[in-house]
Design a protein around this motif. Structure first.
Motif, PDB file in Angstrom:
ATOM      1  N   ILE A   1      29.216  13.838   4.167  1.00 29.71           N
ATOM      2  CA  ILE A   1      28.020  13.093   4.571  1.00 29.71           C
ATOM      3  C   ILE A   1      28.177  12.527   5.988  1.00 29.71           C
ATOM      4  CG2 ILE A   1      26.656  11.015   4.091  1.00 29.71           C
ATOM      5  CD1 ILE A   1      26.106  13.310   2.174  1.00 29.71           C
ATOM      6  N   ALA A   2      29.377  12.107   6.336  1.00 28.72           N
ATOM      7  CA  ALA A   2      29.600  11.481   7.642  1.00 28.72           C
ATOM      8  C   ALA A   2      29.730  12.505   8.774  1.00 28.72           C
ATOM      9  CB  ALA A   2      30.854  10.607   7.589  1.00 28.72           C
ATOM     10  N   GLU A   3      30.197  13.715   8.454  1.00 27.68           N
ATOM     11  CA  GLU A   3      30.574  14.636   9.524  1.00 27.68           C
ATOM     12  C   GLU A   3      29.784  15.945   9.570  1.00 27.68           C
ATOM     13  OE1 GLU A   3      34.722  15.268   8.866  1.00 27.68           O
ATOM     14  OE2 GLU A   3      35.190  13.121   8.866  1.00 27.68           O
ATOM     15  N   HIS A   4      29.202  16.364   8.472  1.00 27.67           N
ATOM     16  CA  HIS A   4      28.549  17.678   8.446  1.00 27.67           C
ATOM     17  C   HIS A   4      27.316  17.688   9.358  1.00 27.67           C
ATOM     18  CE1 HIS A   4      26.706  21.363   6.976  1.00 27.67           C
ATOM     19  NE2 HIS A   4      27.805  21.618   6.280  1.00 27.67           N
ATOM     20  N   PRO A   5      27.155  18.724  10.170  1.00 28.53           N
ATOM     21  CA  PRO A   5      26.007  18.764  11.100  1.00 28.53           C
ATOM     22  C   PRO A   5      24.645  18.766  10.408  1.00 28.53           C
ATOM     23  CG  PRO A   5      27.186  20.862  11.084  1.00 28.53           C
ATOM     24  CD  PRO A   5      28.043  19.889  10.356  1.00 28.53           C
ATOM     25  N   GLU A   6      24.580  19.198   9.141  1.00 26.58           N
ATOM     26  CA  GLU A   6      23.305  19.215   8.433  1.00 26.58           C
ATOM     27  C   GLU A   6      23.103  17.992   7.540  1.00 26.58           C
ATOM     28  OE1 GLU A   6      22.140  22.826   6.565  1.00 26.58           O
ATOM     29  OE2 GLU A   6      23.215  24.085   8.017  1.00 26.58           O
TER      30      GLU A   6
ATOM     31  N   ILE B   1      33.954  12.070 -13.194  1.00 24.42           N
ATOM     32  CA  ILE B   1      34.880  11.584 -12.170  1.00 24.42           C
ATOM     33  C   ILE B   1      35.475  10.274 -12.670  1.00 24.42           C
ATOM     34  CG2 ILE B   1      35.074  10.708  -9.804  1.00 24.42           C
ATOM     35  CD1 ILE B   1      32.670  12.513  -9.110  1.00 24.42           C
ATOM     36  N   TYR B   2      36.783  10.214 -12.738  1.00 22.13           N
ATOM     37  CA  TYR B   2      37.424   8.987 -13.189  1.00 22.13           C
ATOM     38  C   TYR B   2      38.265   8.319 -12.105  1.00 22.13           C
ATOM     39  CZ  TYR B   2      35.952  10.040 -17.953  1.00 22.13           C
ATOM     40  OH  TYR B   2      35.199  10.300 -19.071  1.00 22.13           O
ATOM     41  N   ASP B   3      38.408   8.982 -10.965  1.00 18.83           N
ATOM     42  CA  ASP B   3      39.178   8.424  -9.849  1.00 18.83           C
ATOM     43  C   ASP B   3      38.265   8.393  -8.624  1.00 18.83           C
ATOM     44  OD1 ASP B   3      40.888   7.768  -7.803  1.00 18.83           O
ATOM     45  OD2 ASP B   3      42.474   9.162  -8.422  1.00 18.83           O
ATOM     46  N   LEU B   4      37.959   7.199  -8.135  1.00 20.44           N
ATOM     47  CA  LEU B   4      37.020   7.072  -7.024  1.00 20.44           C
ATOM     48  C   LEU B   4      37.511   7.772  -5.759  1.00 20.44           C
ATOM     49  CD1 LEU B   4      35.705   3.385  -7.292  1.00 20.44           C
ATOM     50  CD2 LEU B   4      34.760   5.489  -8.284  1.00 20.44           C
ATOM     51  N   SER B   5      38.808   8.016  -5.654  1.00 15.82           N
ATOM     52  CA  SER B   5      39.322   8.687  -4.462  1.00 15.82           C
ATOM     53  C   SER B   5      38.747  10.095  -4.323  1.00 15.82           C
ATOM     54  CB  SER B   5      40.849   8.745  -4.490  1.00 15.82           C
ATOM     55  OG  SER B   5      41.305   9.561  -5.548  1.00 15.82           O
ATOM     56  N   GLU B   6      38.285  10.681  -5.438  1.00 18.38           N
ATOM     57  CA  GLU B   6      37.658  12.005  -5.371  1.00 18.38           C
ATOM     58  C   GLU B   6      36.403  11.984  -4.504  1.00 18.38           C
ATOM     59  OE1 GLU B   6      37.082  14.084  -9.099  1.00 18.38           O
ATOM     60  OE2 GLU B   6      38.573  12.804 -10.065  1.00 18.38           O
ATOM     61  N   LEU B   7      35.807  10.794  -4.359  1.00 15.23           N
ATOM     62  CA  LEU B   7      34.546  10.690  -3.629  1.00 15.23           C
ATOM     63  C   LEU B   7      34.748  10.657  -2.112  1.00 15.23           C
ATOM     64  CD1 LEU B   7      32.713   8.091  -5.893  1.00 15.23           C
ATOM     65  CD2 LEU B   7      32.789  10.580  -6.083  1.00 15.23           C
ATOM     66  N   ASN B   8      36.000  10.548  -1.653  1.00 11.37           N
ATOM     67  CA  ASN B   8      36.244  10.561  -0.211  1.00 11.37           C
ATOM     68  C   ASN B   8      35.836  11.889   0.413  1.00 11.37           C
ATOM     69  OD1 ASN B   8      37.393   7.930   0.514  1.00 11.37           O
ATOM     70  ND2 ASN B   8      39.024   8.477  -0.909  1.00 11.37           N
ATOM     71  N   GLU B   9      35.955  12.970  -0.347  1.00  9.63           N
ATOM     72  CA  GLU B   9      35.506  14.268   0.147  1.00  9.63           C
ATOM     73  C   GLU B   9      34.006  14.241   0.415  1.00  9.63           C
ATOM     74  OE1 GLU B   9      34.906  18.876  -1.421  1.00  9.63           O
ATOM     75  OE2 GLU B   9      35.671  17.325  -2.775  1.00  9.63           O
ATOM     76  N   ILE B  10      33.250  13.616  -0.488  1.00 11.29           N
ATOM     77  CA  ILE B  10      31.801  13.510  -0.311  1.00 11.29           C
ATOM     78  C   ILE B  10      31.487  12.686   0.925  1.00 11.29           C
ATOM     79  CG2 ILE B  10      29.672  12.593  -1.318  1.00 11.29           C
ATOM     80  CD1 ILE B  10      30.812  13.228  -4.061  1.00 11.29           C
ATOM     81  N   GLN B  11      32.181  11.560   1.078  1.00  8.02           N
ATOM     82  CA  GLN B  11      31.935  10.709   2.246  1.00  8.02           C
ATOM     83  C   GLN B  11      32.199  11.472   3.536  1.00  8.02           C
ATOM     84  OE1 GLN B  11      32.562   6.204   2.926  1.00  8.02           O
ATOM     85  NE2 GLN B  11      34.563   7.106   3.300  1.00  8.02           N
ATOM     86  N   SER B  12      33.245  12.271   3.575  1.00 10.96           N
ATOM     87  CA  SER B  12      33.563  13.042   4.776  1.00 10.96           C
ATOM     88  C   SER B  12      32.447  14.029   5.112  1.00 10.96           C
ATOM     89  CB  SER B  12      34.883  13.794   4.590  1.00 10.96           C
ATOM     90  OG  SER B  12      35.961  12.888   4.454  1.00 10.96           O
TER      91      SER B  12
ATOM     92  N   ASP C   1      27.935   3.895  12.580  1.00 13.95           N
ATOM     93  CA  ASP C   1      28.894   3.157  13.420  1.00 13.95           C
ATOM     94  C   ASP C   1      30.293   3.757  13.395  1.00 13.95           C
ATOM     95  OD1 ASP C   1      26.818   1.441  13.881  1.00 13.95           O
ATOM     96  OD2 ASP C   1      27.516  -0.108  12.492  1.00 13.95           O
ATOM     97  N   LYS C   2      30.509   4.757  12.524  1.00 16.06           N
ATOM     98  CA  LYS C   2      31.832   5.369  12.345  1.00 16.06           C
ATOM     99  C   LYS C   2      32.878   4.328  11.925  1.00 16.06           C
ATOM    100  CE  LYS C   2      30.803   9.024  15.711  1.00 16.06           C
ATOM    101  NZ  LYS C   2      30.316   9.946  14.666  1.00 16.06           N
ATOM    102  N   THR C   3      32.480   3.490  10.961  1.00 14.46           N
ATOM    103  CA  THR C   3      33.391   2.451  10.462  1.00 14.46           C
ATOM    104  C   THR C   3      33.575   2.575   8.948  1.00 14.46           C
ATOM    105  OG1 THR C   3      31.524   0.897  10.251  1.00 14.46           O
ATOM    106  CG2 THR C   3      32.819   0.831  12.305  1.00 14.46           C
ATOM    107  N   THR C   4      33.494   3.786   8.415  1.00 12.96           N
ATOM    108  CA  THR C   4      33.664   3.974   6.979  1.00 12.96           C
ATOM    109  C   THR C   4      35.105   3.680   6.562  1.00 12.96           C
ATOM    110  OG1 THR C   4      34.101   6.326   7.322  1.00 12.96           O
ATOM    111  CG2 THR C   4      31.840   5.695   6.808  1.00 12.96           C
ATOM    112  N   SER C   5      35.266   3.307   5.292  1.00 11.73           N
ATOM    113  CA  SER C   5      36.588   3.034   4.721  1.00 11.73           C
ATOM    114  C   SER C   5      36.816   3.953   3.535  1.00 11.73           C
ATOM    115  CB  SER C   5      36.676   1.572   4.254  1.00 11.73           C
ATOM    116  OG  SER C   5      36.443   0.678   5.321  1.00 11.73           O
ATOM    117  N   ASP C   6      38.079   4.111   3.161  1.00 18.67           N
ATOM    118  CA  ASP C   6      38.381   4.901   1.972  1.00 18.67           C
ATOM    119  C   ASP C   6      37.668   4.312   0.768  1.00 18.67           C
ATOM    120  OD1 ASP C   6      39.996   6.622   3.362  1.00 18.67           O
ATOM    121  OD2 ASP C   6      41.881   5.673   2.756  1.00 18.67           O
ATOM    122  N   LEU C   7      37.264   5.186  -0.130  1.00 17.62           N
ATOM    123  CA  LEU C   7      36.547   4.734  -1.319  1.00 17.62           C
ATOM    124  C   LEU C   7      37.552   4.301  -2.390  1.00 17.62           C
ATOM    125  CD1 LEU C   7      33.754   7.392  -1.281  1.00 17.62           C
ATOM    126  CD2 LEU C   7      33.426   4.937  -1.087  1.00 17.62           C
TER     127      LEU C   7
END
Length: 261
Positions: A200-205, A187-198, A45-51
């Motif tokens: 997963i959400a955007e990569h063509p593969e 990982i001690y800061d969840l904000s590091e996981l925003n890169e992963i979300q990006s 749905d393209k409604t993800t939020s910051d982690l």
């Protein structure tokens, strides 16, 4: 009352004052796997939020949704640390069995490591239908659950120093790699996981940005729903049904408690 624990226990059907210990993690992991679905609807749905702690708790505990590994295991990490566990998330790479190599997406799986009584264990609630349902010691000992057999093996890869291996009931006859992970890079800061979300959400593969997917374990198997199929494993037997949009919405609400689709 611990606020995350209160909402978590309500969500998975444990008594509010349930005293979670290392020995009772089996029950927590099994109840979680049967209650909170692995699902990608926000990505579709393209409604993800910051982690953040607040957003993860709101999505899964307040809105009663599920999530991808980085959301489900972030919540597990928050729950465990609130209950005085020595726990931390770690990044990993899922093995692609069709290509017989690790996924090209890189370190986009998130698991949780727990240190207890001088040893380290993998605990994971975000690996779809492949969940161990028990802490898996990194010492190599095999653990068995209703979902199969699991073990961790020391193996140096480009993505970490250990691999989780599995032999799922009714599906696998031999051991296969689930994912590699790195014990030395917590990982001690969840904000590091925003890169992963990006990624997963955007990569063509990415396998999770194509069609909606919901799956969770049941007491005797697992269920998986996409916008075109409904699949149910029950006592080792599988049934698969083609469905349309209306049936998809009905099944999402009936079996996953989600009516936002």
């Amino acid at each position: 009352m611990k606020e995350i624990s209160k909402g978590f226990h309500e969500r998975i059907g444990l008594p509010l004052g349930y005293n979670v210990t290392f020995d009772s993690l089996d029950r927590v992991l099994e109840k979680t796997a049967q209650s909170i679905p692995f699902e990608n609807l926000c990505i579709i749905d393209k409604t993800t939020s910051d982690l953040t702690k607040e957003n993860v708790v709101d999505k899964i505990l307040h809105k009663k949704e599920g999530g991808i590994c980085y959301e489900l295991n972030s919540l597990l990490y928050l729950y465990l640390t609130e209950n005085q566990f020595d726990a931390f998330p770690a990044r990993g790479v899922v093995f692609n069995h069709e290509k017989k190599d690790f996924h090209d997406l890189g370190r986009t799986h998130v698991t949780v490591l727990v240190k207890y009584d001088g040893a380290a264990f993998v605990v994971d609630t975000g690996f779809g239908g492949n969940l161990p349902l028990k802490p898996v010691p990194i010492s190599g000992e095999t653990v068995s659950s209703s979902n199969g057999e699991f073990r961790v093996r020391k193996m140096d890869t480009n993505f970490g120093d250990y691999v989780l291996e599995m032999k799922l009931n009714h599906k696998d006859t031999d051991w296969k790699i689930g994912y590699a992970f790195d014990l030395q890079k917590p990982i001690y800061d969840l904000s590091e996981l925003n890169e992963i979300q990006s990624i997963i959400a955007e990569h063509p593969e990415s396998p999770f940005n194509k069609v909606p997917l919901l799956t969770r374990l049941t007491t005797n198997g697992n269920i998986t729903l996409t916008n075109s199929t409904w699949t149910e494993w029950k006592d080792g037997a599988v049934s698969k049904e083609k469905i349309g949009d209306k049936k998809f919405r009905e099944l999402a609400k009936q079996h996953f408690g989600i009516d936002r689709v």
